[in-house]
Design an enzyme around this catalytic site. Structure first.
Site, PDB file in Angstrom:
ATOM      1  N   GLU A   1      -0.235   9.967  -9.807  1.00 35.21           N
ATOM      2  CA  GLU A   1      -1.577   9.235 -10.136  1.00 35.21           C
ATOM      3  C   GLU A   1      -2.741  10.014 -10.289  1.00 35.21           C
ATOM      4  OE1 GLU A   1      -1.882   5.423  -9.835  1.00 35.21           O
ATOM      5  OE2 GLU A   1      -3.284   6.146 -11.085  1.00 35.21           O
TER       6      GLU A   1
ATOM      7  N   SER B   1      -2.537   1.634 -14.193  1.00 34.84           N
ATOM      8  CA  SER B   1      -3.041   3.146 -13.529  1.00 34.84           C
ATOM      9  C   SER B   1      -3.391   3.816 -14.843  1.00 34.84           C
ATOM     10  CB  SER B   1      -1.888   4.007 -13.166  1.00 34.84           C
ATOM     11  OG  SER B   1      -1.821   3.445 -11.443  1.00 34.84           O
TER      12      SER B   1
ATOM     13  N   ASP C   1      -4.952  10.338 -13.782  1.00 34.95           N
ATOM     14  CA  ASP C   1      -6.381   9.916 -13.904  1.00 34.95           C
ATOM     15  C   ASP C   1      -7.310  11.061 -14.323  1.00 34.95           C
ATOM     16  OD1 ASP C   1      -5.508   7.352 -12.707  1.00 34.95           O
ATOM     17  OD2 ASP C   1      -6.287   7.882 -10.635  1.00 34.95           O
TER      18      ASP C   1
END
Ligand SMILES: *[C@@H]1O[C@H](CO)[C@@H](O)[C@H](O)[C@H]1NC(C)=O
Ligand SMILES: *[C@@H]1O[C@H](CO)[C@@H](O)[C@H](O)[C@H]1NC(C)=O
Ligand SMILES: *[C@@H]1O[C@H](CO)[C@@H](O)[C@H](O)[C@H]1NC(C)=O
Ligand SMILES: *[C@@H]1O[C@H](CO)[C@@H](O)[C@H](O)[C@H]1NC(C)=O
Ligand SMILES: *[C@@H]1O[C@H](CO)[C@@H](O)[C@H](O)[C@H]1NC(C)=O
Ligand SMILES: *[C@@H]1O[C@H](CO)[C@@H](O)[C@H](O)[C@H]1NC(C)=O
Length: 644
Positions: free
Chosen positions: A310, A559, A314
């Site tokens: 994650e 995400s 990002d």
């Protein structure tokens, strides 16, 4: 999409949860304040707690003017408003919403009259809570309720809670909520080991993300080009898909963009450089500006796709798209207890934790951390100014948080919007199903394997955040063909809230969807009353090439979409700041307005299956799969730039 790490009741000792008081015990001047609507399926009443056991009680005071928040926010965010862009100072927010002195006085008075001495009552560090040192017996008498110890049927974990509680009619309006009472944590609190798994065990619980492809791509084909975007998304694909003009920033020092990560999720420096070497060479060696919230650490001890995926995703994409803008990493929570959404809110908004804040011990980390080895410092309160854009790719099922808590947190996002911050949340990866293996709600509103009611996602369902869904380049299509709703590995989270009513800015979009494309479902499947619907917009969420743990993997999820949209809004803000204007803040009223229609590519193919249905269809106009569509950045920038 990550399931918010669930640390919850862990070790908070007596700080747990309450079964209905026999109605005969309710005094005539007491009225029921909260009743738990949904009984948790996997928790059973074990026994009545010992009467002398301490129960640290927290009373959340009502905020003033909160009923006007939506109209106040619309005034500064609707393109037709003469007040557009006139964001508030933190002091204005505090002055407007702080609990009234009358509320403080009345609640203190009630406690004193109920026999609590002064030493037992104190105002929390964040003045919105009154803390009372009391025993079970005393609280049962105060709230005319009966506490029970519940035991989880699998983990054996215990929580204390009541089913319903009452307060004197005269003070009801001064209280938002009281804890621990009806706010039941539906999940067993994990041991730190399970937390790692729960927080991101991609393989085991496909409801949590981001998902990675089963076969990692160890070596990229010689620099993937636009022809490969149906199989591999890179920065170039996104720039082509969303008509992104070359970014020549002029406001680097003034601009800001924050990415929230929850410990133990963490980025690896080597992963960023692996990605940058291939796709953004001048960023090699560049790192985010890390802000450590509540004893957070960017841990590198334990590495896995689940722990690094994650954060790597990002940062690689937000840094790559907004290069050379500095990205602020809001790393939240210590290694022992973790954190919840209110924790990062506290860190960027002193007014939240100082004045009406309200960390929820069943949802948020409580600092100093009472657990062995936990962070002993004070909670991070207003340690940095809120970035102009914040993207958070974590969420939870709306049903796991009480309406009072959800509302309190949601109003906080609204206040950040008033102050000029854009809050983005990914909309979830299970279509209309829930986080937890796609579980849906049964007729009692509980998540269950055979549930058939759609299971919405929070904070995406909060009307004051911008919820981002996911699209895909169809197989064998190019970036110049229309995208569809994401139907690879994940489905775009979308649907209708069971807590929040429809905000003004969305009313006509939602009404025309329901009228022109009536879904063949009943109110037993989704909230047809016309509630807040999400997502608000979408961006690609399939096949992202991400450097993770020293190699490239393909990643899927909303995400992916949220930090990408955040990057585009950061470009918009750069242009506005360079023109001497303020950041855009809350964007929903603008993106739903007719003037902005041209700035979005309407997505009309695909759907978001779940709960044994195909979910909702992506349709012409707004839909609860891809929102108003995907951004056309070259058109979006001048539109926002033209606003005051
Ligand atoms: C615990 O409860 C859940 C929900 O009712 C059920 O699915 C599960 O099988 C139960 N487990 C045990 C060990 O009883
Ligand atoms: C790494 O994992 C081990 C065992 O799973 C755990 O005990 C330890 O606390 C973890 N360390 C960090 C820094 O997360
Ligand atoms: C769902 O499962 C529960 C527990 O297994 C059972 O009691 C209930 O009857 C089932 N409901 C339906 C609609 O099948
Ligand atoms: C895409 O093209 C390949 C090669 O031409 C073909 O084998 C495949 O079936 C196509 N896939 C789809 C979904 O059309
Ligand atoms: C539907 O949403 C409204 C908010 O608009 C809420 O008050 C109501 O309780 C919801 N209905 C259900 C069945 O959850
Ligand atoms: C989706 O669209 C198809 C084709 O128009 C239609 O047959 C179907 O009923 C729609 N499904 C939903 C859930 O709206």
């Amino acid at each position: 999409m990550h399931f918010l790490p669930a640390f919850l009741a862990l070790g908070l000792g007596a700080f747990k949860h309450c079964v209905a008081a026999p109605s005969s015990t309710i005094h005539s001047n007491h009225v029921v304040h909260e009743t738990r609507s949904v009984e948790p399926l996997d928790w059973f009443i074990s026994h009545h707690p010992e009467a002398h056991k301490r129960l640290p009680l927290r009373i959340g005071l009502a905020q003033q003017n909160i009923e006007n928040l939506e109209s106040m926010l619309m005034a500064v965010s609707h393109p037709d408003s003469p007040e557009y862009g006139k964001h508030w100072t933190p002091q204005q927010v505090v002055d407007t919403f702080a609990p009234s002195e009358e509320s403080v006085r009345k609640v203190f008075g009630w406690l004193k009259d109920s026999g609590f001495s002064k030493e037992k009552i104190k105002m929390s560090a964040n003045k919105g809570w009154i803390q009372v040192d009391a025993t079970i017996a005393e609280v049962e008498d105060l709230l005319k309720t009966e506490y029970q110890v519940y035991r989880h049927n699998e983990s054996g974990e215990e929580q204390i809670g009541c089913h319903e509680y009452s307060v004197p009619a005269a003070i009801r309006e001064h209280i938002d909520l009281i804890r621990p009472t009806v706010h039941f944590d539906h999940r067993p609190s994990p041991k730190s080991e399970t937390k790692f798994k729960r927080a991101g065990d991609v393989g085991k619980s496909p409801g949590t993300g981001p998902k990675t492809s089963p076969t990692p791509i160890h070596t990229l084909p010689v620099s993937p080009g636009l022809a490969d975007c149906d199989q591999m998304i890179t920065l170039g694909c996104l720039r082509a898909l969303y008509n992104v003009p070359e970014f020549k920033p002029r406001s680097l020092d003034k601009n800001s963009y924050g990415i929230v990560e929850f410990t133990p999720q963490a980025f690896l420096a080597g992963d960023l450089d692996l990605f940058f070497r291939n796709f953004s060479p001048n960023l090699v060696g560049v790192r985010p500006k890390t802000v450590l919230i509540d004893g957070a650490v960017v841990q590198t001890t334990n590495q896995s796709s689940n722990l690094n995926g994650e954060s790597d995703l990002d940062l690689e994409y937000s840094m790559g798209l907004t290069n050379p803008q500095t990205i602020t990493l809001l790393q939240t929570g210590d290694l022992v207890e973790g954190a919840g959404f209110d924790n990062w809110l506290d860190a960027v908004d002193g007014s939240f934790c100082t004045f009406e804040g309200g960390d929820d011990p069943t949802q948020d980390g409580i600092y100093p951390d009472p657990l062995p080895g936990g962070f002993k410092g004070p909670e991070s309160c207003g340690i940095i100014a809120p970035p102009f854009v914040v993207s958070t790719s974590y969420g939870e099922e709306e049903v796991t948080i009480s309406a009072f808590s959800a509302t309190r947190q949601c109003t906080e996002y609204g206040k950040l919007g008033l102050m000029g911050t854009t809050i983005l949340y990914s909309s979830g990866d299970r279509g209309v199903g829930g986080h937890n293996n796609g579980q849906c709600l049964n007729s009692a509103g509980q998540p269950a394997n055979n549930g058939t009611m759609f299971n919405p996602q929070f904070p995406a369902s909060c009307p004051f955040v911008t919820a981002v869904g996911a699209t895909q380049v169809n197989p064998n299509s190019t970036v110049f063909d229309p995208e569809a709703a994401c139907e690879q590995v994940i489905f775009s989270g979308g649907g209708f809230s069971n807590i929040f009513s429809v905000p003004d800015y969305q009313k006509s979009a939602v009404a025309s969807f329901l009228t022109n494309h009536p879904p063949p479902y009943t109110s037993a499947q989704f909230n047809t009353s016309g509630s807040r619907a999400y997502p608000d917009l979408a961006a690609n969420g399939a096949n992202y090439v991400v450097g993770i743990d020293g190699k490239f993997e393909l990643v899927f999820g909303t995400s992916c979409a949220s930090p990408v949209v955040g990057s585009f809004i950061t470009m918009v803000n750069d242009a506005r700041l360079a023109a001497g204007k303020g950041p855009v803040g809350f964007i929903n009223p603008a993106i739903y307005s007719d003037d902005f229609k041209d700035a979005f590519n309407d997505i009309t193919q695909g759907s978001n299956p779940g709960c044994n249905t195909i979910g909702f269809n992506a349709t012409e106009g707004w839909d609860p799969v891809t929102g108003v569509g995907t951004p056309n950045v070259a058109k979006l920038i001048p539109l926002f730039l033209a606003l005051p």
